[in-house]
Enzyme design. Sequence first.
Site, PDB file in Angstrom:
ATOM      1  N   THR A 182      13.265  73.457  18.326  1.00 38.60           N
ATOM      2  CA  THR A 182      11.934  73.826  18.805  1.00 38.60           C
ATOM      3  C   THR A 182      11.382  74.827  17.809  1.00 38.60           C
ATOM      4  O   THR A 182      12.156  75.475  17.103  1.00 38.60           O
ATOM      5  CB  THR A 182      12.083  74.526  20.180  1.00 38.60           C
ATOM      6  OG1 THR A 182      12.705  73.639  21.099  1.00 38.60           O
ATOM      7  CG2 THR A 182      10.769  75.001  20.753  1.00 38.60           C
ATOM      8  N   ARG A 210      12.048  62.970  30.045  1.00 38.48           N
ATOM      9  CA  ARG A 210      12.618  64.320  30.246  1.00 38.48           C
ATOM     10  C   ARG A 210      11.688  65.351  29.605  1.00 38.48           C
ATOM     11  O   ARG A 210      11.284  65.225  28.461  1.00 38.48           O
ATOM     12  CB  ARG A 210      13.998  64.383  29.611  1.00 38.48           C
ATOM     13  CG  ARG A 210      14.674  65.766  29.692  1.00 38.48           C
ATOM     14  CD  ARG A 210      14.438  66.600  28.456  1.00 38.48           C
ATOM     15  NE  ARG A 210      15.225  67.833  28.430  1.00 38.48           N
ATOM     16  CZ  ARG A 210      15.021  68.804  27.536  1.00 38.48           C
ATOM     17  NH1 ARG A 210      14.064  68.700  26.630  1.00 38.48           N
ATOM     18  NH2 ARG A 210      15.768  69.897  27.563  1.00 38.48           N
ATOM     19  N   VAL A 211      11.355  66.375  30.357  1.00 35.11           N
ATOM     20  CA  VAL A 211      10.551  67.485  29.829  1.00 35.11           C
ATOM     21  C   VAL A 211      11.401  68.737  29.912  1.00 35.11           C
ATOM     22  O   VAL A 211      12.003  69.014  30.958  1.00 35.11           O
ATOM     23  CB  VAL A 211       9.250  67.646  30.632  1.00 35.11           C
ATOM     24  CG1 VAL A 211       8.485  68.886  30.178  1.00 35.11           C
ATOM     25  CG2 VAL A 211       8.383  66.393  30.484  1.00 35.11           C
ATOM     26  N   GLY A 212      11.476  69.483  28.822  1.00 37.34           N
ATOM     27  CA  GLY A 212      12.272  70.704  28.800  1.00 37.34           C
ATOM     28  C   GLY A 212      11.434  71.915  29.146  1.00 37.34           C
ATOM     29  O   GLY A 212      10.517  71.861  29.968  1.00 37.34           O
ATOM     30  N   ASP A 213      11.763  73.017  28.509  1.00 33.73           N
ATOM     31  CA  ASP A 213      11.086  74.280  28.824  1.00 33.73           C
ATOM     32  C   ASP A 213       9.794  74.493  28.041  1.00 33.73           C
ATOM     33  O   ASP A 213       8.910  75.220  28.490  1.00 33.73           O
ATOM     34  CB  ASP A 213      12.033  75.461  28.544  1.00 33.73           C
ATOM     35  CG  ASP A 213      12.559  75.485  27.109  1.00 33.73           C
ATOM     36  OD1 ASP A 213      12.642  74.406  26.482  1.00 33.73           O
ATOM     37  OD2 ASP A 213      12.905  76.579  26.621  1.00 33.73           O
ATOM     38  N   THR A 233      13.873  78.991  22.157  1.00 33.52           N
ATOM     39  CA  THR A 233      14.353  77.737  21.596  1.00 33.52           C
ATOM     40  C   THR A 233      15.762  77.547  22.139  1.00 33.52           C
ATOM     41  O   THR A 233      16.404  78.498  22.578  1.00 33.52           O
ATOM     42  CB  THR A 233      14.381  77.765  20.051  1.00 33.52           C
ATOM     43  OG1 THR A 233      15.265  78.818  19.621  1.00 33.52           O
ATOM     44  CG2 THR A 233      13.004  78.032  19.456  1.00 33.52           C
ATOM     45  N   GLY A 234      16.230  76.308  22.097  1.00 37.03           N
ATOM     46  CA  GLY A 234      17.557  76.043  22.631  1.00 37.03           C
ATOM     47  C   GLY A 234      17.483  75.221  23.898  1.00 37.03           C
ATOM     48  O   GLY A 234      16.448  74.605  24.188  1.00 37.03           O
ATOM     49  N   GLY A 236      16.625  73.749  27.006  1.00 37.67           N
ATOM     50  CA  GLY A 236      15.470  74.019  27.855  1.00 37.67           C
ATOM     51  C   GLY A 236      15.783  74.114  29.324  1.00 37.67           C
ATOM     52  O   GLY A 236      15.178  74.915  30.049  1.00 37.67           O
TER      53      GLY A 236
HETATM   54  N1  GLY Z   1      13.859  73.998  24.072  1.00 35.83           N
HETATM   55  C1  GLY Z   1      13.500  72.659  23.917  1.00 35.83           C
HETATM   56  C2  GLY Z   1      13.941  71.784  25.000  1.00 35.83           C
HETATM   57  O1  GLY Z   1      15.009  71.958  25.547  1.00 35.83           O
HETATM   58  O2  GLY Z   1      13.204  70.867  25.329  1.00 35.83           O
END
Ligand code: GLY
Length: 335
Positions: A182, A210-213, A233-234, A236
């Site tokens: 990210t 899939r949607v992350g953070d 980052t990392g 999510g």
């Molecule tokens: N930090 C990015 C994700 O996990 O989607």
Amino acid sequence: MRPLVIASANGHEFTNGGRETCVERAFALMVSGTDPIQALVEGVTIVELDPGDTSVGFGSLPNADGIVELDACCMDASRRRAGGVAALQGVATAAAVAARVLEDTSHHLLAGAGAQAFARACGFPIVDDLNSERSRALWMEWKRRLAAHEATAGMSRIEAGYAIGLDMSLEGLLDANHLWGTIHCSALTPRGALAAVTTTSGLAWKLPGRVGDSSILGAGLYARAEAGAAGSTGRGESNLFGLSSFFIVEAMRRGAHPKDAAIDALRHIVADTTAPALLNGRRQPNFNVKFYAMNARGDHASAALYGGDDVRYAVCTENGAELRLCDALLDGPML
Ligand code: GLY
């Protein structure tokens, strides 16, 4: 106020063939009076368009079906506005689309086909495939290993897909940071305004949809006037569970230093990580999460679950841009 831009390390590593990195571009634009969201978006666009970073924009690692799906979000603390896109296909510059959601709508998040239709209506060209040769080859290798794995192992498909990604990073086929790679970038303007942008292709080879953070306010980023800005980052899912960026900004509002606020958020992630598939041999998380935080006075820090000489963040001030070491919560290797 001394202006400041901070970012994940890729904010000072990629130039897409140009002369400036993300933090340099964002800082230069911001101090010349460009709106901070516009300045940050122009900065992260450099990384989104650089195929060398397989974690954002063009050439980033696709979903399990081989399709690149992007999440991005912008938050402007002074104007109290935000905009994001999730699971966006066909537009590499997801942060710029998110900025149009912020500027042109009263919504905070558009997803999937609706996000793409909005981008098209705004004039963004829609392309069939955002893969580079490299991101496609890595996806095909992952698919090949998954097919072989399914025949023998008793793991769920999701666990197996994740374990294969970890194996591929241990073998040096990809940067482990790019499994959830990210770019986050935030700014404090000469007038003391705070803004933040985060953009990503999310988890490599994720389930489609899939949607992350990164596109979620309070998780992948947060910025509030007189308090501070934070982003991540990392992995999510860990931030979504604890809304870590919101947690960090509110801790800074109560007076915590950015480093202490970020370390505290990481402690919560460790406590919440109990699933065996997410633990290494020492029963610690087998993933990294990094936070980037600045308060309204311009104090800043970055903290990661796992540190090391190569775990850094980007800082740009009137003295120029540099990479600085992140603080770390845990000892030992991640894997
Ligand atoms: N930090 C990015 C994700 O996990 O989607």
